[in-house]
Motif scaffolding. Sequence first.
Motif, PDB file in Angstrom:
ATOM      1  N   GLU A 212      -7.456  39.268   6.190  1.00 22.02           N
ATOM      2  CA  GLU A 212      -8.223  38.041   6.438  1.00 22.02           C
ATOM      3  C   GLU A 212      -9.619  38.479   6.852  1.00 22.02           C
ATOM      4  OE1 GLU A 212      -5.853  35.391   9.119  1.00 22.02           O
ATOM      5  OE2 GLU A 212      -4.368  36.951   8.830  1.00 22.02           O
ATOM      6  N   HIS A 339      -7.873  40.772  10.156  1.00 23.02           N
ATOM      7  CA  HIS A 339      -6.430  40.923  10.367  1.00 23.02           C
ATOM      8  C   HIS A 339      -5.810  41.560   9.135  1.00 23.02           C
ATOM      9  CE1 HIS A 339      -6.392  37.301  13.368  1.00 23.02           C
ATOM     10  NE2 HIS A 339      -7.190  38.285  13.741  1.00 23.02           N
ATOM     11  N   ASN A 341      -2.409  41.842   7.462  1.00 21.21           N
ATOM     12  CA  ASN A 341      -1.016  41.414   7.388  1.00 21.21           C
ATOM     13  C   ASN A 341      -0.280  42.406   6.509  1.00 21.21           C
ATOM     14  OD1 ASN A 341      -0.951  38.389   8.514  1.00 21.21           O
ATOM     15  ND2 ASN A 341      -2.894  38.778   7.465  1.00 21.21           N
ATOM     16  N   GLU A 468       1.063  41.855  11.793  1.00 22.84           N
ATOM     17  CA  GLU A 468      -0.357  41.571  11.627  1.00 22.84           C
ATOM     18  C   GLU A 468      -1.132  42.493  12.557  1.00 22.84           C
ATOM     19  OE1 GLU A 468      -0.774  37.353  11.486  1.00 22.84           O
ATOM     20  OE2 GLU A 468      -2.916  37.430  11.872  1.00 22.84           O
TER      21      GLU A 468
HETATM   22 MG    MG Z   1      -3.707  35.754  10.732  1.00 19.23          MG
END
Ligand code: MG
Length: 720
Positions: A212, A339, A341, A468
């Motif tokens: 992200e 982030h 993931n 994450e």
């Molecule tokens: Mg997130």
Amino acid sequence: MAHLRFSALNLVQSRNKMEVEAPSKKISEYFGEMAYTKAQMQATLSPDVFRKVAYAIDNRKKIDIGTADAVASAVKNWALERGVTHYTHWFQPLTGATAEKHDSFFDPDKGIENLKGEALVQQEPDASSFPNGGIRSTFEARGYTAWDPSSPIFIYSKTLCVPTIFVAYTGEALDYKAPLLKALEAVDKAAVKVCKLFDRNVSKVNASLGWEQEYFVVDEALYNARPDLVMSGRTVYGHNSARGQQLDDHYFGAIPTRIYDYMKDFEIEAHKLGIPLMTRHNEVAPGQYEVAPMFGPVNTATDQNQLLKDVMDRVAKVHKLRVLFHEKPFAALNGSGKHNNWSLVTNTGVNLYQPSSSARENLQFLTFFVTTIKAVHKYADMLRASIASAGNDFRLGANEAPPAIISVFIGSTLTKILDKLEKSGDIDIEKGENLYMKLGIDQIPEIILDNTDRNRTSPFAFTGNKFEFRAVGSDANVSDPMMVLNLIVAEQLTDFYNKVSKLINEGEEKRIAIIKVLRQYITESGSIRFEGDGYSEEWVVEAEKRGLSNVKDTPRALDFSVSEEALGLYDKHKVMSKVGAVARHEIKLENYIMKVQIESRLMADLGLNMIIPTAIKYQSKLIENAKGLKDLGIDATEIKTTIEKISTHINNVRRLSYEMIEERKRVNKIEDTREMAIEYCDNVKGKYFDELRYAVDKLEFLVDDEDWPLPKYREMLFIR
Ligand code: MG
Ligand code: ADP
């Protein structure tokens, strides 16, 4: 002469909406048209060649020269049809950017367009000007780039880009990608072994990544009027805007028109390149946004993130905007992170972090879940080192982003299950399937409903079916954090497998053996689990009691990237050699030094020849005014106080700037890179940056707005 600031503000007023046209209404009609994906390969290669290439990609095998020739010829034709004249090996040197050197398809001897397999597979860019932390001078190694067929070739700004890794002839990786690929191979191997304890059909495990990307956007004219943004990517000075993020109105709010046009435009470009962007929204701070794709294999996702940052940069300019990927462009506002993931998926299509409604599958889920927590516990310092950078130092531990303390959040349901598993005492084998119920493993699917306990303050959180890693900086190349994460999980899975095998050999039932090792891991890794507020002061105290590291600055955090432990792991899993690791460490320290040095120079430059003259001009006006008042017999006490304040701040800016310059001269003479980096951290940045900034920001507050040369926060942050 009027300040650049005012002409910039005028330009901003005149900006118009930019219409953006997609090539067609449906994304599916142009998605990936600029990427030579597997589907494209299948369409353009003979079935035999395609089979060989697909096999090589899936099994990370070398491609023979005959096959390479066939691919080269097909991809050249594919590119020519799209108006492409040049090709390049695209790679990620340790500078942080991506690098390319373009060659023409045109063969003047033959008078035709040509691309040979050799040129596709390997090239020799001049490695001397890329940072190599002494590898080159020590070994006089030349470097070469080698095609990485697992990441699709793509067309970018009319050039055919071949994703490659970059290595020295001595075998040392000179880039980010080569060690990452090795770590992915390690986690694949280790995870397959463990999977086979549960399912014999598993023959491959792929690590997945969905990043992200957070970023800020400012107007181009205002950006150009801020030398600090241009040169360091962040504002070294700038008084808070009266309105910042306190209203919480920006997050998920309506996207401003100019930004929306910009987003649409870079999304179109990204989609053409096969980058599967899915979400866009505002972030917490004004001027801050986020973009995220559908997750994919770590390797491709990493390339796509690097490529997207480039696309976003170029498209921003078309829109008279600038995108900021710096982790902390504006003080007193949230910084930007990325982030990561992450999950592991088998060739049979099972996400190993997906809890299941079947108790048996949940034992496999728990195996991977607990082993990952144990890995993070054991190698937290290596993870910390993998996200260290000058920019991220402003963010970690600044009570807005995950702290510099690595911990794992798993939510209340899984906490209960692990507690139960740990404390369940002797396991009653006689009860058969009831064992799972007794252990609470049969109840795990409940957490799918349990979306309430999300914890934004955790650096490493389990979010339903993936972990994450949130402490990664927005400007980072995710290769390093992904290399370390996959490596440490590979190591822990190997350890798990060995321990379980040993118990089985000693006559233990497989299920029980697995549970025994898991219980041991749960107990040993208890201290890394934290469900509370990671931003709080109490956590810092508590973490210290638990013996968790809290290393706040890059030069010291980087020590963990060359610890005995780290070097041992790199070596064991063939990720990189000691020479390579030490060279990388050196490069990162040098990079840190340069960043702090540039900011320090900027601060002194702007302070001495922009801020002080401006303040003096205004101060003189006040003095004139005070004299006039006195002549008229009017009380000038207030003005005198202001003049005194301005004087104090001016003196401080001058004194601190000169002191800092002297300090830099001293520090620059230090021979040892690590020591120099620490001195830059403690005695240049630590001693002077905040104090200098305080004085300058006070002056910004006091001095006539008409005189102030630098665009202000309130002007940069609220784009219509
Ligand atoms: Mg997130
Ligand atoms: P958030 O609520 O944190 O924004 P999202 O569900 O929007 O989470 O997902 C964020 C990112 O995580 C996206 O890139 C998404 O594709 C990715 N993601 C989702 N599931 C997985 C998974 N199993 N493995 C890796 N990444 C995943």
